[in-house]
Design a protein around this motif. Structure first.
Motif: not given
Lengths: 272, 249
Positions: A251, B154-155, B158-159, B161, B181, B211-212
């Motif tokens: 990453w 920054q992910g 995972g994503e 929010h 976010d 998040g997701q």
């Protein structure tokens, strides 16, 4: 004469191949490498074999030394607990992965290379582990260049490329002795211009993009040009995962961030 | 007067209440229903306004007594909760909704007495993951925490929010870190708490992430790599105490 200077490949074969392909198109007479062939990345043996096969003059980097002599870092190698944990994981993996042939090659690399008024080191002439940052004090920067007897010092290690000119500098010497009355020179004038050229990193950039960087220097015009090369970093990321290195390395590589080490204290003098 | 503040995830509910608390006479009451073992907002409010009585676990009878006494009370309704509470049914109260332009729908207009501009939220509530970690007793070195936080928002795991947390630092200070976010960057706020200079902090700290596709194991493992060991903490605190003693002398 054009020379290409590369540094900090860190087992990233795809990045090295992309840089070599680009250099092939640039009328380069000689390539120099500033070390850190191994560490963090998934192809340490392959990178060493490529550099060795091409007979590229190379000096020893801090990771190359650590793989030969074991970890013995000062604070500058590990600016945080997290960096230390990740650095040790990468060291252990690389230590298991390298062949005796690779280790022997790394052990025999010189600490500095010199060509006329140019000097090549990994970190600084003081140590492979010492960071010469763009804002390292001018006194220390000048002392490091003068210690080599060269006008231009090429280094890597920071993973951020830069060119720094040290102009019209003077080192003031005050040597006093109660037994003598001899006059003391107030200052020793130095040649008008010294410079430090940092080649950035081929395999582990930390300039915010995943692209590899290197330098081409013209010895006649004394002009240095920093080059940035796109390559298929996803290939290296996939190999990082496949070979069992920490997923976070993939990453970070994809984001143009260093894997773990990050020197940002220009006042730190390496004590290793 | 009772004020109930609701809104989507990251709308700015706690910030809104903090702004109102700065205007009302003390004492006052702050209530966060269903907050569980990670009372980040309540800790933030308590640090800023030590005179405010915080209710998140106390018996309902105590709270009813305060309400009957007419003490100003603020209810913060988490985005995952129903906006109506049985306890409030018989109490006159003012409803404030914090919503971004894109979420100003009829439901909020019908529910609220006042709809205030909040931060935009892009969270799909139905597929959202909520991950919480109590961190009390754990102490961080700032560069490790910064690396982890940047990776998180920054992910890398995972994503994300929304992320908020209270972290104890090696210099004895506690910081509130806040990421939404739809807003640029993160907010880092030092909490108004005494410096903890001896042993492991015996006060709340913790992290909440919304998040997701969150890799919860990786988040937990990275956090663990940032914790100071007992020996390192003792060494840092000894230096810190010497330095503070020197400053005081």
């Amino acid at each position: 004469m054009n020379i290409a200077v590369l540094s900090c490949i860190h087992g990233n074969l795809a990045a090295l191949e992309a840089v070599l392909r680009k250099i092939d198109q640039q009328s380069v007479d000689q390539i120099y490498c500033l070390g850190d062939l191994v560490g963090y990345g998934p192809y340490p043996n392959e990178v060493v074999a490529r550099i060795r096969d091409l007979d590229i003059p190379t000096c020893q980097g801090c990771w190359d030394e650590d793989i030969v002599d074991g970890l013995n870092a000062c604070d500058c190698s590990y600016p945080s607990l997290l960096a230390e944990t990740r650095g040790r994981l990468a060291h252990e993996w690389t230590n298991q992965e390298v062949t005796p042939e690779t280790r022997a090659y790394l052990a025999n690399l010189p600490l500095t290379l010199q060509q006329d008024s140019l000097c090549f080191v990994h970190g600084s002439p003081h140590s492979q582990h010492e960071y010469l940052l763009p804002d390292t004090s001018a006194f220390i920067a000048m002392e490091r260049v003068l210690a080599t007897g060269a006008d231009t010092l090429f280094c890597g290690h920071t993973h951020v490329p830069y060119v720094r000119h040290l102009e019209d500098s003077h080192l003031t010497l005050k040597v006093g002795s109660p037994s003598t009355q001899s006059p003391v020179p107030a200052a020793t004038p130095l040649p008008a211009l010294q410079r430090i050229i940092n080649a950035g990193s081929v395999g582990e950039p930390r300039h915010g993009r995943p692209n590899a960087t290197y330098v081409i220097y013209n010895t006649d015009t004394q002009q240095a040009k920093l080059h940035e090369v796109e390559y298929d970093y996803a290939q290296t990321c996939a190999a990082i995962l496949e070979k069992g290195l920490p997923a976070i390395f993939a990453w970070r590589l994809s984001k143009g961030l260093e894997y773990a080490e990050k020197a940002d204290d220009p006042s730190h003098v390496c004590e290793r | 007067m009772i004020t109930v503040v609701a809104g989507p995830c990251g709308a700015g509910k706690t910030t809104c209440i903090l702004q109102e608390l700065a205007q009302v006479p003390m004492p006052a009451v702050y209530v966060t229903p269903g907050v569980g073992p990670v009372p980040i907002d309540a800790t933030r409010v308590a640090a800023r306004f030590p005179q405010v009585e915080i209710f998140h676990r106390q018996p309902e009878t105590d709270l009813l007594q305060r309400l009957a006494a007419g003490i100003p009370a603020y209810f913060e309704m988490g985005f995952q909760l129903e906006t109506d509470m049985p306890l409030l049914a018989a109490q006159p109260h003012r409803r404030v909704a914090l919503v971004g332009d894109k979420e100003r729908n009829a439901d909020w207009q019908l529910w609220a007495d006042a709809v205030i501009q909040g931060n935009q939220s892009s969270l799909e509530v139905n597929s959202a993951q909520l991950w919480q970690a109590p961190l009390s007793g754990q102490v961080f070195d700032p560069p490790s925490l910064d690396t982890f936080w940047q990776e998180l928002i920054q992910g890398a795991y995972g994503e994300v929010h929304r992320a908020k947390g209270i972290f104890e630092l090696v210099d004895g200070q506690a910081f509130h870190l806040d990421f939404v976010d739809s807003l640029p960057g993160s907010a880092y706020t030092e909490l108004n708490l005494p410096r903890w200079v001896q042993g492991r902090p015996n006060r709340f700290s913790g992290l909440e992430v919304v998040g997701q596709g969150l890799d919860e194991r990786a988040i937990a493992a990275t956090l663990k790599d940032c914790y100071l060991s007992d020996s390192l903490l003792a060494a840092h605190q000894a230096t810190l105490r010497d330095s503070l003693a020197l400053e005081a002398s």
